[in-house]
Write an enzyme that holds these catalytic residues in place. Structure first.
Site, PDB file in Angstrom:
ATOM      1  N   ARG A  46     -20.584 -28.822  -0.961  1.00 32.02           N
ATOM      2  CA  ARG A  46     -19.907 -29.997  -1.480  1.00 32.02           C
ATOM      3  C   ARG A  46     -19.946 -29.786  -3.072  1.00 32.02           C
ATOM      4  NH1 ARG A  46     -23.093 -33.772  -2.573  1.00 32.02           N
ATOM      5  NH2 ARG A  46     -23.961 -33.892  -0.361  1.00 32.02           N
ATOM      6  N   TYR A  98       3.615 -44.569  -6.488  1.00 32.63           N
ATOM      7  CA  TYR A  98       3.333 -44.172  -5.073  1.00 32.63           C
ATOM      8  C   TYR A  98       2.640 -45.487  -4.393  1.00 32.63           C
ATOM      9  CZ  TYR A  98       1.566 -41.697  -0.880  1.00 32.63           C
ATOM     10  OH  TYR A  98       1.286 -41.655   0.192  1.00 32.63           O
ATOM     11  N   ASP A 170       0.652 -38.616 -12.714  1.00 28.37           N
ATOM     12  CA  ASP A 170       0.605 -37.958 -11.474  1.00 28.37           C
ATOM     13  C   ASP A 170       1.833 -37.071 -11.477  1.00 28.37           C
ATOM     14  OD1 ASP A 170       1.517 -37.272  -8.731  1.00 28.37           O
ATOM     15  OD2 ASP A 170       0.830 -39.400  -8.106  1.00 28.37           O
ATOM     16  N   LYS A 195       2.251 -32.110  -1.332  1.00 27.22           N
ATOM     17  CA  LYS A 195       3.884 -31.736  -1.175  1.00 27.22           C
ATOM     18  C   LYS A 195       4.186 -30.503  -1.618  1.00 27.22           C
ATOM     19  CE  LYS A 195       3.128 -36.089  -0.302  1.00 27.22           C
ATOM     20  NZ  LYS A 195       2.766 -37.363  -1.644  1.00 27.22           N
TER      21      LYS A 195
HETATM   22  C1  PLP Z   1       1.841 -38.258  -1.349  1.00 27.46           C
HETATM   23  C2  PLP Z   1       1.419 -38.851  -2.980  1.00 27.46           C
HETATM   24  C3  PLP Z   1       0.245 -39.008  -3.149  1.00 27.46           C
HETATM   25  C4  PLP Z   1      -0.882 -39.136  -2.078  1.00 27.46           C
HETATM   26  O1  PLP Z   1      -1.310 -37.939  -1.965  1.00 27.46           O
HETATM   27  P1  PLP Z   1      -1.879 -37.764  -0.297  1.00 27.46           P
HETATM   28  O2  PLP Z   1      -2.056 -36.206  -0.414  1.00 27.46           O
HETATM   29  O3  PLP Z   1      -0.846 -38.251   0.593  1.00 27.46           O
HETATM   30  O4  PLP Z   1      -3.288 -38.233  -0.253  1.00 27.46           O
HETATM   31  C5  PLP Z   1       0.078 -39.565  -4.532  1.00 27.46           C
HETATM   32  N1  PLP Z   1       1.150 -39.376  -5.585  1.00 27.46           N
HETATM   33  C6  PLP Z   1       2.376 -39.227  -4.892  1.00 27.46           C
HETATM   34  C7  PLP Z   1       3.410 -38.836  -6.034  1.00 27.46           C
HETATM   35  C8  PLP Z   1       2.527 -38.791  -3.699  1.00 27.46           C
HETATM   36  O5  PLP Z   1       3.840 -38.251  -3.403  1.00 27.46           O
END
Ligand code: PLP
Length: 380
Positions: A46, A98, A170, A195
């Site tokens: 961890r 999001y 983000d 993604k």
């Molecule tokens: C999918 C997504 C998240 C969340 O991420 P996870 O890996 O699904 O927990 C946060 N911000 C954006 C822009 C996203 O597309």
């Protein structure tokens, strides 16, 4: 080194002991210590794991920040960053962030009196006039999901610095291949690496990059204390995915430009949201602050098209949540990704019921257009 090379050779390049070109998967929870207080730099996974560390170094180099941290999901990464704040603090967030980010703030952090204010962050005056002494950070997505609003990251960072606030970006939709928020002045960059960075719809992961040692230390402490770390196998899978980001992204961009054009001219489509279109509100800023327009396109179908049928009639394009994979994915923001956002807010920001969001994959672009066209024709 240019980013195309850095994607492949950045971080820890291969394995020093054996010469293996792929970083080994250190599938271990603990490490043998040779004596009291004597170890090889690792005590417990961890706290530190070499495979995860290789990934963390890689993302830090790609985003041109000082330190990287890997988490079990994008939401775990976002949650860790939000725990930097205290009760009574307030965060300004883009008004169509999001859905999960909105949800964790509204349903989890609000219980701890960490507050938020939804603001159209592309409107700089609105942002400036919303800053009170409780506000500690500006949290943005650019482009936003799903309406592709563009915020001027450099200008937001300047406003934040002037007011002693953190700028958090983000960068999931762009990746460091297309946009480098730290270079534009941001303090913290976040990713759902699920993604584009992973790119193959086969893992869930989150990444954070910071540009300040003190902030890095605090986040590392949070990562170790709260424990939402990414496992060694998924870290390796992510390193593997990142290697091909530039070639994937080039194809994503080519396909997206082609499809945006098709949608823009289609008699079945009311409106297209894609920053690459000159008519898009944020087009000029996007052109200035990023190297491409991304591959997410949202569009509103005309009233005479039954959107339910449209989704059902798609053959090649997969109907499902998520984005950024090699396969094209279509979703319905109002009931899927953004269902957590109340109906009134959705209407206000433009997430209407006839809105579809397409994550353009790397298939043949003619095949994709054919699929869209056929499905529209069958759904009247
Ligand atoms: C999918 C997504 C998240 C969340 O991420 P996870 O890996 O699904 O927990 C946060 N911000 C954006 C822009 C996203 O597309």
């Amino acid at each position: 080194m240019n980013i195309e090379s850095l994607l492949i050779h950045g971080g820890v390049d291969g394995d020093k002991t054996t010469g293996a070109v792929s970083v080994p998967i250190y599938q271990t929870s603990t490490y043998k210590q040779s004596g009291l207080g004597e170890n090889k730099g690792y005590e417990y996974s961890r706290t530190g794991n070499p495979t995860r560390e290789a990934l963390e170094k890689l993302i830090a180099e790609l985003e041109e920040g000082k330190n990287g941290l890997a988490f079990a999901s994008g939401m775990a990464a976002i949650t860790a960053v939000l725990t930097l704040f205290k009760s009574g603090d307030k965060i300004i967030i883009s008004d169509n962030v999001y859905g999960g980010t909105y949800r964790v703030l509204d349903k989890v952090f609000k219980n701890f009196d960490l507050n938020y204010e939804l603001i159209d962050t592309s409107d700089l005056e609105k942002v400036e006039s919303s800053i009170t002494k409780e506000v500690k950070a500006i949290y943005i997505e650019s482009p936003t999901n799903p309406l592709m609003d563009i915020t001027d990251i450099k200008k937001i960072s300047e406003i934040a610095k002037k007011n002693n606030l953190l700028t958090i970006v983000d960068n999931t939709f762009m990746t460091p291949y297309l946009q480098k928020p730290i270079e534009l002045g941001a303090d913290i960059v976040l990713h759902s690496a699920t993604k584009y960075l992973g790119g193959h719809s086969d893992l869930v992961a989150g990444l954070v990059v910071v540009n300040d040692e003190k902030l890095a230390e605090r986040l590392y402490f949070i990562q170790n204390s709260t424990g939402g770390v990414l496992g060694p196998f998924d870290s390796w899978l992510l390193i593997r995915g990142i290697k091909t980001l530039s070639v994937r992204m080039d194809r994503h961009l080519e396909n997206a430009a082609y499809i945006a054009q098709f949608l823009n001219e289609s008699p079945f489509v009311e409106k297209v949201y894609y920053p690459g279109l000159e008519s898009h509100k944020g087009h000029e800023i996007q052109k200035k602050q990023a190297r491409g327009y991304g591959a997410i396109i949202s569009f509103v179908l005309k009233k005479d098209i039954d959107i339910k049928k449209f989704f059902k009639n798609l053959k090649l394009i997969t109907f499902g949540e998520s984005l950024g994979g090699v396969e094209s994915l279509m979703c319905h923001p109002a009931t899927m990704t953004h269902a957590a956002i109340p109906y009134e807010i959705r209407q206000k920001v433009g997430i209407v019921d006839n809105l579809a969001r397409l994550s353009v994959g790397i298939e043949n672009k003619e095949d994709l257009v054919k699929d869209l066209k056929k499905s529209m024709e069958l759904s009247k």
